[in-house]
Design a protein around this motif. Structure first.
Motif, PDB file in Angstrom:
ATOM      1  N   TYR A 211       0.830  -1.200   0.000  1.00 22.68           N
ATOM      2  CA  TYR A 211       0.000   0.000   0.000  1.00 22.68           C
ATOM      3  C   TYR A 211       0.869   1.257   0.000  1.00 22.68           C
ATOM      4  O   TYR A 211       1.963   1.282   0.557  1.00 22.68           O
ATOM      5  CB  TYR A 211      -0.918   0.023   1.226  1.00 22.68           C
ATOM      6  N   ARG A 212       0.343   2.281  -0.631  1.00 21.70           N
ATOM      7  CA  ARG A 212       0.978   3.597  -0.544  1.00 21.70           C
ATOM      8  C   ARG A 212       0.628   4.181   0.819  1.00 21.70           C
ATOM      9  O   ARG A 212      -0.484   3.989   1.316  1.00 21.70           O
ATOM     10  CB  ARG A 212       0.474   4.514  -1.652  1.00 21.70           C
ATOM     11  N   HIS A 213       1.543   4.896   1.422  1.00 22.57           N
ATOM     12  CA  HIS A 213       1.198   5.500   2.703  1.00 22.57           C
ATOM     13  C   HIS A 213       2.030   6.746   2.954  1.00 22.57           C
ATOM     14  O   HIS A 213       3.106   6.933   2.380  1.00 22.57           O
ATOM     15  CB  HIS A 213       1.371   4.497   3.853  1.00 22.57           C
ATOM     16  N   GLN A 214       1.503   7.589   3.792  1.00 23.89           N
ATOM     17  CA  GLN A 214       2.162   8.839   4.178  1.00 23.89           C
ATOM     18  C   GLN A 214       1.942   9.077   5.657  1.00 23.89           C
ATOM     19  O   GLN A 214       0.808   9.049   6.134  1.00 23.89           O
ATOM     20  CB  GLN A 214       1.597  10.009   3.366  1.00 23.89           C
ATOM     21  N   LYS A 215       3.005   9.294   6.368  1.00 19.43           N
ATOM     22  CA  LYS A 215       2.879   9.638   7.780  1.00 19.43           C
ATOM     23  C   LYS A 215       2.413  11.093   7.890  1.00 19.43           C
ATOM     24  O   LYS A 215       2.973  11.994   7.289  1.00 19.43           O
ATOM     25  CB  LYS A 215       4.217   9.454   8.496  1.00 19.43           C
ATOM     26  N   LEU A 216       1.383  11.291   8.686  1.00 16.03           N
ATOM     27  CA  LEU A 216       0.798  12.618   8.838  1.00 16.03           C
ATOM     28  C   LEU A 216       1.196  13.295  10.139  1.00 16.03           C
ATOM     29  O   LEU A 216       1.572  14.462  10.154  1.00 16.03           O
ATOM     30  CB  LEU A 216      -0.736  12.528   8.770  1.00 16.03           C
ATOM     31  N   LEU A 217       1.083  12.574  11.248  1.00 14.02           N
ATOM     32  CA  LEU A 217       1.234  13.199  12.556  1.00 14.02           C
ATOM     33  C   LEU A 217       1.914  12.264  13.537  1.00 14.02           C
ATOM     34  O   LEU A 217       1.631  11.063  13.556  1.00 14.02           O
ATOM     35  CB  LEU A 217      -0.140  13.579  13.126  1.00 14.02           C
ATOM     36  N   ASN A 218       2.789  12.811  14.345  1.00 18.40           N
ATOM     37  CA  ASN A 218       3.257  12.104  15.527  1.00 18.40           C
ATOM     38  C   ASN A 218       2.300  12.407  16.670  1.00 18.40           C
ATOM     39  O   ASN A 218       1.682  13.477  16.721  1.00 18.40           O
ATOM     40  CB  ASN A 218       4.660  12.558  15.919  1.00 18.40           C
ATOM     41  N   GLN A 219       2.175  11.495  17.597  1.00 21.18           N
ATOM     42  CA  GLN A 219       1.315  11.725  18.749  1.00 21.18           C
ATOM     43  C   GLN A 219       1.946  11.121  20.002  1.00 21.18           C
ATOM     44  O   GLN A 219       2.674  10.136  19.939  1.00 21.18           O
ATOM     45  CB  GLN A 219      -0.080  11.142  18.520  1.00 21.18           C
ATOM     46  N   THR A 220       1.677  11.769  21.107  1.00 29.05           N
ATOM     47  CA  THR A 220       2.122  11.263  22.400  1.00 29.05           C
ATOM     48  C   THR A 220       0.889  10.975  23.251  1.00 29.05           C
ATOM     49  O   THR A 220      -0.240  11.272  22.852  1.00 29.05           O
ATOM     50  CB  THR A 220       3.034  12.276  23.109  1.00 29.05           C
ATOM     51  N   LEU A 221       1.134  10.426  24.437  1.00 28.43           N
ATOM     52  CA  LEU A 221       0.019  10.008  25.281  1.00 28.43           C
ATOM     53  C   LEU A 221      -0.299  11.086  26.313  1.00 28.43           C
ATOM     54  O   LEU A 221       0.589  11.621  26.979  1.00 28.43           O
ATOM     55  CB  LEU A 221       0.378   8.700  25.992  1.00 28.43           C
ATOM     56  N   ALA A 222      -1.587  11.422  26.426  1.00 26.74           N
ATOM     57  CA  ALA A 222      -2.047  12.412  27.400  1.00 26.74           C
ATOM     58  C   ALA A 222      -3.118  11.799  28.285  1.00 26.74           C
ATOM     59  O   ALA A 222      -3.783  10.823  27.913  1.00 26.74           O
ATOM     60  CB  ALA A 222      -2.602  13.645  26.690  1.00 26.74           C
ATOM     61  N   CYS A 223      -3.274  12.365  29.472  1.00 25.19           N
ATOM     62  CA  CYS A 223      -4.377  11.950  30.336  1.00 25.19           C
ATOM     63  C   CYS A 223      -5.199  13.179  30.688  1.00 25.19           C
ATOM     64  O   CYS A 223      -4.672  14.286  30.833  1.00 25.19           O
ATOM     65  CB  CYS A 223      -3.863  11.251  31.599  1.00 25.19           C
ATOM     66  N   VAL A 224      -6.504  13.012  30.799  1.00 27.35           N
ATOM     67  CA  VAL A 224      -7.413  14.112  31.107  1.00 27.35           C
ATOM     68  C   VAL A 224      -8.308  13.697  32.259  1.00 27.35           C
ATOM     69  O   VAL A 224      -8.639  12.523  32.427  1.00 27.35           O
ATOM     70  CB  VAL A 224      -8.255  14.506  29.871  1.00 27.35           C
ATOM     71  N   TYR A 225      -8.694  14.679  33.056  1.00 27.50           N
ATOM     72  CA  TYR A 225      -9.565  14.394  34.195  1.00 27.50           C
ATOM     73  C   TYR A 225     -10.235  15.683  34.642  1.00 27.50           C
ATOM     74  O   TYR A 225      -9.805  16.797  34.295  1.00 27.50           O
ATOM     75  CB  TYR A 225      -8.770  13.774  35.357  1.00 27.50           C
TER      76      TYR A 225
ATOM     77  N   LEU B  79       3.408   5.998  21.020  1.00 29.85           N
ATOM     78  CA  LEU B  79       2.237   5.714  20.198  1.00 29.85           C
ATOM     79  C   LEU B  79       2.630   5.675  18.722  1.00 29.85           C
ATOM     80  O   LEU B  79       3.510   6.412  18.283  1.00 29.85           O
ATOM     81  CB  LEU B  79       1.166   6.784  20.395  1.00 29.85           C
ATOM     82  N   PRO B  80       1.968   4.827  17.934  1.00 32.15           N
ATOM     83  CA  PRO B  80       2.221   4.829  16.487  1.00 32.15           C
ATOM     84  C   PRO B  80       1.823   6.173  15.882  1.00 32.15           C
ATOM     85  O   PRO B  80       0.939   6.866  16.385  1.00 32.15           O
ATOM     86  CB  PRO B  80       1.316   3.701  15.965  1.00 32.15           C
ATOM     87  N   SER B  81       2.495   6.546  14.811  1.00 24.93           N
ATOM     88  CA  SER B  81       2.132   7.762  14.094  1.00 24.93           C
ATOM     89  C   SER B  81       0.780   7.594  13.412  1.00 24.93           C
ATOM     90  O   SER B  81       0.343   6.481  13.125  1.00 24.93           O
ATOM     91  CB  SER B  81       3.190   8.095  13.036  1.00 24.93           C
ATOM     92  N   VAL B  82       0.115   8.711  13.166  1.00 25.47           N
ATOM     93  CA  VAL B  82      -1.104   8.702  12.361  1.00 25.47           C
ATOM     94  C   VAL B  82      -0.673   8.754  10.898  1.00 25.47           C
ATOM     95  O   VAL B  82       0.091   9.630  10.496  1.00 25.47           O
ATOM     96  CB  VAL B  82      -1.998   9.906  12.695  1.00 25.47           C
ATOM     97  N   SER B  83      -1.144   7.802  10.119  1.00 24.52           N
ATOM     98  CA  SER B  83      -0.754   7.699   8.717  1.00 24.52           C
ATOM     99  C   SER B  83      -1.979   7.646   7.816  1.00 24.52           C
ATOM    100  O   SER B  83      -3.063   7.250   8.240  1.00 24.52           O
ATOM    101  CB  SER B  83       0.100   6.449   8.482  1.00 24.52           C
ATOM    102  N   MET B  84      -1.762   8.037   6.576  1.00 23.30           N
ATOM    103  CA  MET B  84      -2.795   7.910   5.543  1.00 23.30           C
ATOM    104  C   MET B  84      -2.371   6.788   4.606  1.00 23.30           C
ATOM    105  O   MET B  84      -1.211   6.727   4.188  1.00 23.30           O
ATOM    106  CB  MET B  84      -2.934   9.235   4.792  1.00 23.30           C
ATOM    107  N   VAL B  85      -3.304   5.909   4.277  1.00 26.81           N
ATOM    108  CA  VAL B  85      -2.996   4.718   3.484  1.00 26.81           C
ATOM    109  C   VAL B  85      -3.974   4.642   2.312  1.00 26.81           C
ATOM    110  O   VAL B  85      -5.168   4.904   2.464  1.00 26.81           O
ATOM    111  CB  VAL B  85      -3.129   3.435   4.342  1.00 26.81           C
TER     112      VAL B  85
END
Length: 321
Positions: free
Chosen positions: A171-185, A280-286
């Protein structure tokens, strides 16, 4: 002309006719010489003479008669010449045509797969379309794991936005965004001052996004695999439900920082980095190879890429792979 007004094509009989003969006929009409027509087609003169003989037999007419040094067309040749030239011109136009796509006037429905990232991209995409592409429709489709590849292969979706650690090479793919883990409360309900320590985080009750059978979801599973045991009380299928639960219950919702930073404030929630070392894995478009050259899908990919560039606080966009 609509399909209803078109004459039915007899494919069986037409296949016995060498359509290259039409090219030879057109060359003869223009050159009025077997030698010159052969040169125009870059074939030998005997081959051109054979084409002419075949045409005479198939059409039951001499077609061209030598008068002096010129091969003059017969009445039948004159009668069909315009139609033959028109057919060849249309064929050439089809072969040389370049696909184009004008989003301002196009009407099309795109099917976009999401594993769980629609809140990152879909609102901005729809807002853009309302202004610049009013005839475009988007149908968001929930996809899981191997379903992404199957849906792409079968044409059930045009492309997908995923957070997989690995994308199959076909598949063709493109990485769009890196992401880290957050917590909310909700700071009014949870006895935590500021960013929770790891001890406070591990002792709290939790709500996680769980799209399939496991209440931990993919993020909770990553945390467990890193050696941290959480008290996960609720697993919900979308981020908005997790945010709403965190707003009314003394629980921590853990999610990607991009989602938390955009939506948590709407629920009056505090946002802090999750105190566990998880990548976390990057957000990618496939998308599939067959959609690579589709100008409409190219436009959609460009829109999603541009939106992704402005989502993070750093405006980070990774290079295409």
């Amino acid at each position: 002309m609509g399909m209803a007004g078109m004459t039915s094509i007899d494919h069986f009989n037409l296949r016995s006719f060498d359509l290259n003969l039409m090219i030879a006929f057109d060359a003869m009409m223009k050159e009025r010489s077997v030698t010159k027509a052969a040169a125009k087609l870059r074939i030998q003169q005997p081959a051109m003479s054979h084409n002419l003989s075949t045409l005479r037999m198939l059409l039951d007419d001499e077609l061209f008669i030598r008068i002096g040094n010129v091969m003059q067309p017969t009445a039948k040749a004159e009668a069909i010449a315009v139609s033959v030239a028109d057919i060849l011109d249309r064929a050439q136009s089809v072969i040389q045509a370049k696909d184009c796509f004008n989003p301002a006037c196009a009407e099309r429905e795109f099917k976009v797969g999401f594993t769980c990232e629609e809140l990152l991209l879909l609102p901005d995409l729809v807002a853009r379309m309302a202004v610049s592409a009013p005839g475009i429709r988007i149908r968001a489709v929930r996809v899981f794991g191997d379903d992404v590849g199957r849906a792409l292969d079968q044409g059930d979706i045009d492309l997908s936005v995923v957070c997989f650690p690995l994308v199959p090479a076909r598949y063709r793919h493109q990485k769009l965004l890196n992401q880290t883990l957050a917590c909310v409360y909700n700071p009014d309900l949870l006895a935590v001052s500021g960013a929770p320590s790891r001890t406070e985080y591990l002792a709290a009750r939790h709500v996680f996004i769980a799209l399939q059978d496991d209440i931990r979801g993919c993020v909770g599973t990553l945390i467990r695999e890193a050696g941290f045991d959480l008290d996960i009380v609720v697993g919900v299928p979308d981020y908005m439900a997790a945010l709403e639960i965190a707003a009314v219950s003394p629980m921590i919702a853990t999610m990607p920082d991009l989602i938390a930073s955009r939506y948590a404030s709407r629920f009056g929630l505090a946002v802090h980095p999750a105190p566990v070392p998880i990548d976390l894995p990057s957000v990618s478009m496939v998308w599939s190879a067959r959609g690579e050259s589709d100008p409409a899908i190219q436009w959609l990919r460009a829109e999603i890429t541009d939106i992704a560039a402005g989502i993070t606080s750093e405006g980070r966009l990774l290079a295409a792979e």
